[in-house]
Design a protein around this motif. Sequence first.
Motif, PDB file in Angstrom:
ATOM      1  N   ASN A  78      34.175  45.058  34.782  1.00 62.99           N
ATOM      2  CA  ASN A  78      33.055  45.063  35.762  1.00 62.99           C
ATOM      3  C   ASN A  78      33.910  44.097  36.711  1.00 62.99           C
ATOM      4  O   ASN A  78      33.561  42.855  36.319  1.00 62.99           O
ATOM      5  CB  ASN A  78      31.373  44.536  35.590  1.00 62.99           C
ATOM      6  CG  ASN A  78      30.707  44.395  36.638  1.00 62.99           C
ATOM      7  OD1 ASN A  78      31.221  44.647  38.020  1.00 62.99           O
ATOM      8  ND2 ASN A  78      29.448  44.121  36.306  1.00 62.99           N
ATOM      9  N   LEU A  79      34.382  44.984  37.550  1.00 60.90           N
ATOM     10  CA  LEU A  79      35.195  44.554  38.715  1.00 60.90           C
ATOM     11  C   LEU A  79      34.092  43.879  40.103  1.00 60.90           C
ATOM     12  O   LEU A  79      34.592  43.143  40.310  1.00 60.90           O
ATOM     13  CB  LEU A  79      35.723  45.295  39.379  1.00 60.90           C
ATOM     14  CG  LEU A  79      37.105  45.576  38.837  1.00 60.90           C
ATOM     15  CD1 LEU A  79      37.686  46.963  39.007  1.00 60.90           C
ATOM     16  CD2 LEU A  79      38.178  45.040  38.330  1.00 60.90           C
ATOM     17  N   LYS A  80      32.964  43.790  39.902  1.00 55.47           N
ATOM     18  CA  LYS A  80      32.056  43.291  40.569  1.00 55.47           C
ATOM     19  C   LYS A  80      31.699  41.743  40.134  1.00 55.47           C
ATOM     20  O   LYS A  80      30.612  41.694  41.028  1.00 55.47           O
ATOM     21  CB  LYS A  80      31.668  44.658  41.492  1.00 55.47           C
ATOM     22  CG  LYS A  80      32.141  45.521  41.941  1.00 55.47           C
ATOM     23  CD  LYS A  80      30.536  46.244  42.801  1.00 55.47           C
ATOM     24  CE  LYS A  80      31.719  47.150  43.485  1.00 55.47           C
ATOM     25  NZ  LYS A  80      32.383  47.485  44.639  1.00 55.47           N
ATOM     26  N   ALA A  81      31.362  42.034  38.640  1.00 51.53           N
ATOM     27  CA  ALA A  81      30.754  40.750  38.729  1.00 51.53           C
ATOM     28  C   ALA A  81      30.888  39.519  39.071  1.00 51.53           C
ATOM     29  O   ALA A  81      32.906  39.380  39.083  1.00 51.53           O
ATOM     30  CB  ALA A  81      31.339  40.394  36.535  1.00 51.53           C
ATOM     31  N   ARG A  82      30.712  38.140  39.003  1.00 46.79           N
ATOM     32  CA  ARG A  82      30.827  37.036  39.272  1.00 46.79           C
ATOM     33  C   ARG A  82      32.003  36.377  39.193  1.00 46.79           C
ATOM     34  O   ARG A  82      31.878  36.544  37.267  1.00 46.79           O
ATOM     35  CB  ARG A  82      29.721  36.095  39.589  1.00 46.79           C
ATOM     36  CG  ARG A  82      29.027  36.602  40.639  1.00 46.79           C
ATOM     37  CD  ARG A  82      27.625  35.604  40.870  1.00 46.79           C
ATOM     38  NE  ARG A  82      28.791  34.280  40.958  1.00 46.79           N
ATOM     39  CZ  ARG A  82      27.875  32.805  41.373  1.00 46.79           C
ATOM     40  NH1 ARG A  82      26.871  32.886  41.898  1.00 46.79           N
ATOM     41  NH2 ARG A  82      29.378  31.437  41.851  1.00 46.79           N
ATOM     42  N   ALA A 141      38.035  41.217  41.170  1.00 44.51           N
ATOM     43  CA  ALA A 141      38.447  42.078  42.328  1.00 44.51           C
ATOM     44  C   ALA A 141      39.218  41.797  42.942  1.00 44.51           C
ATOM     45  O   ALA A 141      39.964  41.374  43.256  1.00 44.51           O
ATOM     46  CB  ALA A 141      37.371  43.505  42.667  1.00 44.51           C
ATOM     47  N   ARG A 142      38.406  39.890  43.833  1.00 48.36           N
ATOM     48  CA  ARG A 142      38.906  39.764  44.307  1.00 48.36           C
ATOM     49  C   ARG A 142      40.102  38.915  44.359  1.00 48.36           C
ATOM     50  O   ARG A 142      41.194  38.401  44.848  1.00 48.36           O
ATOM     51  CB  ARG A 142      37.443  38.922  44.989  1.00 48.36           C
ATOM     52  CG  ARG A 142      36.388  39.583  46.472  1.00 48.36           C
ATOM     53  CD  ARG A 142      35.917  38.757  46.617  1.00 48.36           C
ATOM     54  NE  ARG A 142      35.093  39.536  47.386  1.00 48.36           N
ATOM     55  CZ  ARG A 142      34.000  39.269  48.337  1.00 48.36           C
ATOM     56  NH1 ARG A 142      34.660  38.577  49.096  1.00 48.36           N
ATOM     57  NH2 ARG A 142      33.478  40.500  48.982  1.00 48.36           N
ATOM     58  N   GLU A 143      39.633  38.319  42.945  1.00 48.00           N
ATOM     59  CA  GLU A 143      40.606  37.683  42.275  1.00 48.00           C
ATOM     60  C   GLU A 143      42.304  37.823  41.823  1.00 48.00           C
ATOM     61  O   GLU A 143      43.289  37.838  42.477  1.00 48.00           O
ATOM     62  CB  GLU A 143      39.922  36.644  41.024  1.00 48.00           C
ATOM     63  CG  GLU A 143      41.272  36.179  40.355  1.00 48.00           C
ATOM     64  CD  GLU A 143      40.560  34.293  40.273  1.00 48.00           C
ATOM     65  OE1 GLU A 143      42.178  33.859  39.967  1.00 48.00           O
ATOM     66  OE2 GLU A 143      40.596  34.098  41.283  1.00 48.00           O
ATOM     67  N   LEU A 144      41.831  39.162  41.350  1.00 46.71           N
ATOM     68  CA  LEU A 144      42.801  39.731  41.298  1.00 46.71           C
ATOM     69  C   LEU A 144      44.225  40.707  42.508  1.00 46.71           C
ATOM     70  O   LEU A 144      45.386  40.717  42.909  1.00 46.71           O
ATOM     71  CB  LEU A 144      42.888  41.613  40.986  1.00 46.71           C
ATOM     72  CG  LEU A 144      42.592  41.044  39.158  1.00 46.71           C
ATOM     73  CD1 LEU A 144      41.883  42.212  38.513  1.00 46.71           C
ATOM     74  CD2 LEU A 144      43.736  40.677  38.422  1.00 46.71           C
ATOM     75  N   PHE A 145      42.654  40.778  43.677  1.00 45.31           N
ATOM     76  CA  PHE A 145      43.574  41.426  44.861  1.00 45.31           C
ATOM     77  C   PHE A 145      44.641  39.637  45.265  1.00 45.31           C
ATOM     78  O   PHE A 145      45.593  40.015  46.127  1.00 45.31           O
ATOM     79  CB  PHE A 145      42.133  41.310  46.037  1.00 45.31           C
ATOM     80  CG  PHE A 145      43.302  42.157  47.363  1.00 45.31           C
ATOM     81  CD1 PHE A 145      44.417  42.997  47.691  1.00 45.31           C
ATOM     82  CD2 PHE A 145      42.411  42.006  48.810  1.00 45.31           C
ATOM     83  CE1 PHE A 145      45.266  44.417  48.886  1.00 45.31           C
ATOM     84  CE2 PHE A 145      43.318  42.747  49.636  1.00 45.31           C
ATOM     85  CZ  PHE A 145      44.128  43.085  49.438  1.00 45.31           C
TER      86      PHE A 145
END
Length: 133
Positions: free
Chosen positions: A8-12, A90-94
């Motif tokens: 889940n890329l949107k999970a905290r 997702a934010r972390e990876l980006f």
Amino acid sequence: MQGMRKINLKARYPQNYILRQPLWGTLILFFFLSVFMVLYQPFNAMESRWFNFRSSMLVYAFTVSLTALLLILLLKKTRFFGQKKHWTLARELFFIFLVLLGMGITLFLLGFVLEDHSEMSRWNLQTFLDSCK
């Protein structure tokens, strides 16, 4: 395939240490880059036109670490990356992708300054991709 879980890329997601503590994180990055490049001598790296091998590697490590610090500080000021409570995988990876891309671009451009090649011999996609790698 019942055992497979979807990511889940949107999970905290918690920020990594370098993003939470940019100064300490980039000092650790500089230390590891310096030790790695001096001991391992990656990619048949050679000395620059002005410095011996170790000094050249320290200049590369310092410049890349400084780039990472500046990019982290700048990106954290943006609205998209500045919200810690809405931090996701997702934010972390980006975020990591952008910082690594900036570091690769810096290495590519620094090669024009430090290395003793004609500028045209470095100006190609393969050299750019090697710098990013």
